[in-house]
Write a protein that holds these residues in place. Structure first.
Motif, PDB file in Angstrom:
ATOM      1  N   ALA A  92     -17.848  11.023   4.641  1.00  0.00           N
ATOM      2  CA  ALA A  92     -20.154  10.639   3.555  1.00  0.00           C
ATOM      3  C   ALA A  92     -19.765  12.481   3.145  1.00  0.00           C
ATOM      4  CB  ALA A  92     -20.800  10.603   4.673  1.00  0.00           C
ATOM      5  N   ILE A  93     -19.440  13.402   4.233  1.00  0.00           N
ATOM      6  CA  ILE A  93     -19.656  14.840   3.174  1.00  0.00           C
ATOM      7  C   ILE A  93     -18.530  14.942   2.437  1.00  0.00           C
ATOM      8  CG2 ILE A  93     -19.319  17.384   4.000  1.00  0.00           C
ATOM      9  CD1 ILE A  93     -20.201  16.328   6.947  1.00  0.00           C
ATOM     10  N   THR A  94     -17.437  14.264   2.542  1.00  0.00           N
ATOM     11  CA  THR A  94     -16.175  14.588   1.159  1.00  0.00           C
ATOM     12  C   THR A  94     -16.591  13.887   0.033  1.00  0.00           C
ATOM     13  OG1 THR A  94     -14.592  14.781   2.559  1.00  0.00           O
ATOM     14  CG2 THR A  94     -14.178  13.749   0.834  1.00  0.00           C
ATOM     15  N   SER A  98     -17.662  15.303  -3.427  1.00  0.00           N
ATOM     16  CA  SER A  98     -17.163  15.539  -4.765  1.00  0.00           C
ATOM     17  C   SER A  98     -18.132  15.549  -5.769  1.00  0.00           C
ATOM     18  CB  SER A  98     -16.927  14.143  -4.603  1.00  0.00           C
ATOM     19  OG  SER A  98     -17.362  12.920  -4.805  1.00  0.00           O
ATOM     20  N   HIS A  99     -19.287  15.564  -5.762  1.00  0.00           N
ATOM     21  CA  HIS A  99     -20.866  15.324  -6.237  1.00  0.00           C
ATOM     22  C   HIS A  99     -21.925  16.580  -6.449  1.00  0.00           C
ATOM     23  CE1 HIS A  99     -20.053  10.554  -5.637  1.00  0.00           C
ATOM     24  NE2 HIS A  99     -20.697  10.737  -6.808  1.00  0.00           N
ATOM     25  N   HIS A 100     -20.534  17.422  -5.855  1.00  0.00           N
ATOM     26  CA  HIS A 100     -21.195  18.756  -6.248  1.00  0.00           C
ATOM     27  C   HIS A 100     -22.426  18.971  -5.302  1.00  0.00           C
ATOM     28  CE1 HIS A 100     -17.954  19.636  -8.151  1.00  0.00           C
ATOM     29  NE2 HIS A 100     -18.696  18.549  -9.419  1.00  0.00           N
ATOM     30  N   VAL A 101     -22.541  18.500  -3.919  1.00  0.00           N
ATOM     31  CA  VAL A 101     -23.875  18.539  -3.371  1.00  0.00           C
ATOM     32  C   VAL A 101     -23.115  19.574  -2.503  1.00  0.00           C
ATOM     33  CG1 VAL A 101     -24.793  17.615  -1.481  1.00  0.00           C
ATOM     34  CG2 VAL A 101     -24.365  16.018  -2.892  1.00  0.00           C
ATOM     35  N   ASP A 102     -24.856  20.638  -1.945  1.00  0.00           N
ATOM     36  CA  ASP A 102     -24.805  22.135  -1.181  1.00  0.00           C
ATOM     37  C   ASP A 102     -25.010  21.445   0.330  1.00  0.00           C
ATOM     38  OD1 ASP A 102     -23.618  23.379  -3.789  1.00  0.00           O
ATOM     39  OD2 ASP A 102     -26.624  23.832  -4.012  1.00  0.00           O
ATOM     40  N   VAL A 103     -25.857  20.535   0.269  1.00  0.00           N
ATOM     41  CA  VAL A 103     -26.981  20.158   1.544  1.00  0.00           C
ATOM     42  C   VAL A 103     -26.525  18.940   1.920  1.00  0.00           C
ATOM     43  CG1 VAL A 103     -28.750  20.685   2.971  1.00  0.00           C
ATOM     44  CG2 VAL A 103     -28.205  22.607   1.741  1.00  0.00           C
ATOM     45  N   VAL A 104     -26.170  18.814   2.537  1.00  0.00           N
ATOM     46  CA  VAL A 104     -26.555  16.989   2.927  1.00  0.00           C
ATOM     47  C   VAL A 104     -27.360  17.610   4.245  1.00  0.00           C
ATOM     48  CG1 VAL A 104     -25.147  15.749   4.967  1.00  0.00           C
ATOM     49  CG2 VAL A 104     -24.154  16.518   2.740  1.00  0.00           C
ATOM     50  N   SER A 105     -28.056  16.482   4.628  1.00  0.00           N
ATOM     51  CA  SER A 105     -28.992  16.299   5.380  1.00  0.00           C
ATOM     52  C   SER A 105     -29.361  14.401   6.376  1.00  0.00           C
ATOM     53  CB  SER A 105     -30.639  16.741   5.174  1.00  0.00           C
ATOM     54  OG  SER A 105     -31.040  15.581   3.778  1.00  0.00           O
ATOM     55  N   VAL A 142     -34.402  16.793  12.178  1.00  0.00           N
ATOM     56  CA  VAL A 142     -34.066  17.207  10.919  1.00  0.00           C
ATOM     57  C   VAL A 142     -32.861  17.475  10.958  1.00  0.00           C
ATOM     58  CG1 VAL A 142     -34.261  17.851   8.763  1.00  0.00           C
ATOM     59  CG2 VAL A 142     -36.040  16.601   9.724  1.00  0.00           C
ATOM     60  N   MET A 143     -31.585  18.008  10.813  1.00  0.00           N
ATOM     61  CA  MET A 143     -30.785  17.897  10.607  1.00  0.00           C
ATOM     62  C   MET A 143     -29.658  18.591   8.788  1.00  0.00           C
ATOM     63  SD  MET A 143     -29.071  17.416  14.567  1.00  0.00           S
ATOM     64  CE  MET A 143     -27.904  18.187  14.360  1.00  0.00           C
ATOM     65  N   TRP A 144     -29.223  19.421   8.940  1.00  0.00           N
ATOM     66  CA  TRP A 144     -28.294  19.611   8.070  1.00  0.00           C
ATOM     67  C   TRP A 144     -27.585  20.224   8.203  1.00  0.00           C
ATOM     68  CZ3 TRP A 144     -28.194  24.809   6.544  1.00  0.00           C
ATOM     69  CH2 TRP A 144     -28.874  24.929   7.224  1.00  0.00           C
ATOM     70  N   VAL A 145     -26.332  20.008   6.803  1.00  0.00           N
ATOM     71  CA  VAL A 145     -25.106  21.148   7.140  1.00  0.00           C
ATOM     72  C   VAL A 145     -24.933  21.884   5.467  1.00  0.00           C
ATOM     73  CG1 VAL A 145     -23.887  19.348   6.316  1.00  0.00           C
ATOM     74  CG2 VAL A 145     -22.549  21.727   7.878  1.00  0.00           C
ATOM     75  N   LYS A 146     -24.622  22.801   5.161  1.00  0.00           N
ATOM     76  CA  LYS A 146     -24.042  23.222   3.923  1.00  0.00           C
ATOM     77  C   LYS A 146     -23.175  22.507   3.671  1.00  0.00           C
ATOM     78  CE  LYS A 146     -27.277  27.219   3.176  1.00  0.00           C
ATOM     79  NZ  LYS A 146     -27.338  28.837   3.053  1.00  0.00           N
ATOM     80  N   VAL A 147     -22.681  22.182   2.457  1.00  0.00           N
ATOM     81  CA  VAL A 147     -21.063  21.624   2.705  1.00  0.00           C
ATOM     82  C   VAL A 147     -20.238  22.265   2.518  1.00  0.00           C
ATOM     83  CG1 VAL A 147     -20.108  20.224   1.038  1.00  0.00           C
ATOM     84  CG2 VAL A 147     -22.286  19.348   1.712  1.00  0.00           C
TER      85      VAL A 147
END
Length: 150
Positions: A92-94, A98-105, A142-147
């Motif tokens: 999911a993170i990969t 690949s879609h140039h996402v900065d943050v996944v939450s 709520v959790m998030w990571v900067k890709v």
């Protein structure tokens, strides 16, 4: 037996709902919800993980501009402990990257310690609490990571 990931299809929905219902009981998504996600949400990305052609888990994610939201992720109880959740999360993170996402939450029940440990191992940080997110008295972290920083 190596796990394989593929895009979720309409043919997968019945099996997905079985895993969803067993995993989330009172907050499980319906078959109709998965059908809507697959057919009517242009931001949705849903994938399954299989072992020997048997679907044993899945995840869903919305990608909107530079943000990805993991909407659901689960592994069949009989297959837990085999690092399939980590396999799905890495994918999911990969995919998000690949879609140039900065943050996944994502949101996770505050008492779901195995899931929280998994997310922390991927660099997810706490972003707050959503009161009653899973129903009365069932809060979510709520959790998030900067890709690019993991």
């Amino acid at each position: 037996m190596e796990p394989t990931i593929k895009k979720m299809t309409m043919n997968d929905v019945t099996r997905i709902v079985e895993i969803e219902t067993a995993s989330f009981e009172t907050t499980a998504w319906s078959k109709e919800t998965f059908v809507k996600e697959l057919t009517g949400n242009k931001f949705a990305h849903y994938y399954t993980v299989s072992l020997d052609d048997n679907i044993v888990g899945y995840f869903g994610m919305w990608i909107v501009e530079d943000h990805a939201q993991i909407t659901t992720i689960a592994v069949d109880r009989d297959y837990r402990g085999r690092k399939l959740g980590a396999f799905l999360l890495e994918y999911a993170i990969t995919l998000a990257a690949s879609h140039h996402v900065d943050v996944v939450s994502l949101e996770v029940k505050i008492d779901n310690e195995p899931a929280i440990r998994l997310y922390e191992s991927f660099g997810f940080n706490y972003g707050g609490i959503r009161k009653d997110y899973y129903g009365p008295g069932k809060d979510a972290n709520v959790m998030w990571v900067k890709v690019n920083e993991r």
